[in-house]
Write a protein that holds these residues in place. Sequence first.
Motif, mmCIF file in Angstrom:
data_model
loop_
_atom_site.group_PDB
_atom_site.id
_atom_site.type_symbol
_atom_site.label_atom_id
_atom_site.label_comp_id
_atom_site.label_asym_id
_atom_site.label_seq_id
_atom_site.Cartn_x
_atom_site.Cartn_y
_atom_site.Cartn_z
ATOM 1 N N ASN A 11 0.929 -1.077 -0.143
ATOM 2 C CA ASN A 11 0.099 -0.016 0.098
ATOM 3 C C ASN A 11 0.903 1.223 0.041
ATOM 4 O O ASN A 11 1.837 1.308 0.902
ATOM 5 C CB ASN A 11 -0.927 -0.020 1.270
ATOM 6 C CG ASN A 11 -2.109 -1.118 1.335
ATOM 7 O OD1 ASN A 11 -2.461 -1.311 0.126
ATOM 8 N ND2 ASN A 11 -2.032 -1.667 2.299
ATOM 9 N N LEU A 12 0.741 2.079 -0.959
ATOM 10 C CA LEU A 12 1.649 3.138 -1.005
ATOM 11 C C LEU A 12 0.889 4.598 -0.689
ATOM 12 O O LEU A 12 -0.274 4.733 -0.915
ATOM 13 C CB LEU A 12 1.919 3.281 -2.640
ATOM 14 C CG LEU A 12 2.713 2.422 -3.129
ATOM 15 C CD1 LEU A 12 2.922 2.759 -4.691
ATOM 16 C CD2 LEU A 12 4.340 2.368 -2.668
ATOM 17 N N ASN A 13 1.523 5.232 0.204
ATOM 18 C CA ASN A 13 0.911 6.359 0.918
ATOM 19 C C ASN A 13 1.479 7.567 -0.076
ATOM 20 O O ASN A 13 2.615 8.035 -0.195
ATOM 21 C CB ASN A 13 1.655 6.645 2.018
ATOM 22 C CG ASN A 13 0.585 7.877 2.853
ATOM 23 O OD1 ASN A 13 0.632 8.815 2.003
ATOM 24 N ND2 ASN A 13 0.814 7.783 4.233
ATOM 25 N N PHE A 14 0.565 7.978 -1.127
ATOM 26 C CA PHE A 14 0.967 8.866 -2.193
ATOM 27 C C PHE A 14 1.322 10.272 -1.516
ATOM 28 O O PHE A 14 1.894 10.968 -2.125
ATOM 29 C CB PHE A 14 -0.114 8.625 -3.379
ATOM 30 C CG PHE A 14 -0.140 7.658 -4.089
ATOM 31 C CD1 PHE A 14 0.957 7.360 -4.979
ATOM 32 C CD2 PHE A 14 -0.963 6.412 -3.980
ATOM 33 C CE1 PHE A 14 1.064 6.158 -5.940
ATOM 34 C CE2 PHE A 14 -0.984 5.226 -4.801
ATOM 35 C CZ PHE A 14 0.253 5.205 -5.703
ATOM 36 N N GLY A 15 0.209 10.482 -0.782
ATOM 37 C CA GLY A 15 0.336 11.856 0.175
ATOM 38 C C GLY A 15 1.998 11.877 0.572
ATOM 39 O O GLY A 15 2.506 13.228 0.469
ATOM 40 N N LYS A 16 2.155 10.962 1.365
ATOM 41 C CA LYS A 16 3.789 10.924 1.764
ATOM 42 C C LYS A 16 4.622 11.097 0.875
ATOM 43 O O LYS A 16 5.864 11.650 0.987
ATOM 44 C CB LYS A 16 3.974 9.741 2.565
ATOM 45 C CG LYS A 16 5.057 9.679 3.745
ATOM 46 C CD LYS A 16 5.023 11.012 4.484
ATOM 47 C CE LYS A 16 6.135 10.872 5.658
ATOM 48 N NZ LYS A 16 6.526 11.975 6.472
ATOM 49 N N LEU A 17 4.459 10.148 -0.337
ATOM 50 C CA LEU A 17 5.425 10.321 -1.316
ATOM 51 C C LEU A 17 5.656 11.806 -2.113
ATOM 52 O O LEU A 17 6.764 12.340 -2.416
ATOM 53 C CB LEU A 17 5.111 9.411 -2.553
ATOM 54 C CG LEU A 17 5.268 7.861 -2.178
ATOM 55 C CD1 LEU A 17 4.796 6.944 -3.241
ATOM 56 C CD2 LEU A 17 6.695 7.726 -1.968
ATOM 57 N N ARG A 18 4.398 12.424 -2.222
ATOM 58 C CA ARG A 18 4.529 13.932 -2.751
ATOM 59 C C ARG A 18 4.957 14.713 -1.643
ATOM 60 O O ARG A 18 5.799 15.448 -1.887
ATOM 61 C CB ARG A 18 2.945 14.220 -2.819
ATOM 62 C CG ARG A 18 2.537 13.817 -4.290
ATOM 63 C CD ARG A 18 1.239 14.628 -4.393
ATOM 64 N NE ARG A 18 -0.087 14.256 -3.326
ATOM 65 C CZ ARG A 18 -0.626 12.916 -3.496
ATOM 66 N NH1 ARG A 18 -0.571 12.277 -4.597
ATOM 67 N NH2 ARG A 18 -1.742 12.975 -2.858
ATOM 68 N N GLU A 19 4.990 14.554 -0.421
ATOM 69 C CA GLU A 19 5.651 15.398 0.611
ATOM 70 C C GLU A 19 7.073 15.029 0.400
ATOM 71 O O GLU A 19 7.882 16.053 0.535
ATOM 72 C CB GLU A 19 5.058 14.954 2.034
ATOM 73 C CG GLU A 19 5.767 15.587 3.184
ATOM 74 C CD GLU A 19 5.296 15.097 4.563
ATOM 75 O OE1 GLU A 19 6.110 15.603 5.578
ATOM 76 O OE2 GLU A 19 4.365 14.517 4.610
ATOM 77 N N LEU A 20 7.677 13.921 0.292
ATOM 78 C CA LEU A 20 8.986 13.793 0.274
ATOM 79 C C LEU A 20 9.449 14.360 -1.202
ATOM 80 O O LEU A 20 10.815 14.914 -0.823
ATOM 81 C CB LEU A 20 9.250 12.058 0.044
ATOM 82 C CG LEU A 20 8.973 11.233 1.576
ATOM 83 C CD1 LEU A 20 9.210 9.804 1.240
ATOM 84 C CD2 LEU A 20 10.075 12.043 2.667
ATOM 85 N N ASP A 21 8.770 14.404 -2.007
ATOM 86 C CA ASP A 21 9.297 14.988 -3.362
ATOM 87 C C ASP A 21 9.217 16.544 -3.044
ATOM 88 O O ASP A 21 10.453 17.151 -3.444
ATOM 89 C CB ASP A 21 8.181 14.600 -4.298
ATOM 90 C CG ASP A 21 8.448 13.386 -4.990
ATOM 91 O OD1 ASP A 21 9.552 12.884 -4.932
ATOM 92 O OD2 ASP A 21 7.509 12.949 -5.801
#
Length: 129
Positions: A11-21
């Motif tokens: 399960n990918l947390n896309f919100g967290k991935l955007r935050e990391l970017d």
Amino acid sequence: MGVFNVSSKINLNFGKLRELDRNTQKALEITTDQLLSEVKNSQVMPFKTGNLQDNNTFADYSNSDKGVTSIVSTTPYARRLYFHPEYNFSTKEHKNAGAEWFIPWQKGGTRENFCVDTFAKIYRGLCGL
């Protein structure tokens, strides 16, 4: 040997991935600011009136979303000074003034790890790591 069946679910947390970017871009911009400050504080840029260093050199973030930032000097003489170490640079105002003032921060230079270390520290802080 037997046959094995393996399955997994991610399960990918896309919100967290955007935050990391976003934090990657922000850390890059802050690192560029830190490098510019480091260069100025090291007194390696030629200094007569402060025009080159203080008024006409700045960090450019126009491509930071692509992972690229720049430190730009806009005076017509910046290129000439940078690429001519044979000039007799005055060290009255800046004790380390000379040409090729970014060399210490490049590969093989005495400060070559500055940007990598600074970026990592800032990124970890922004991401809470």
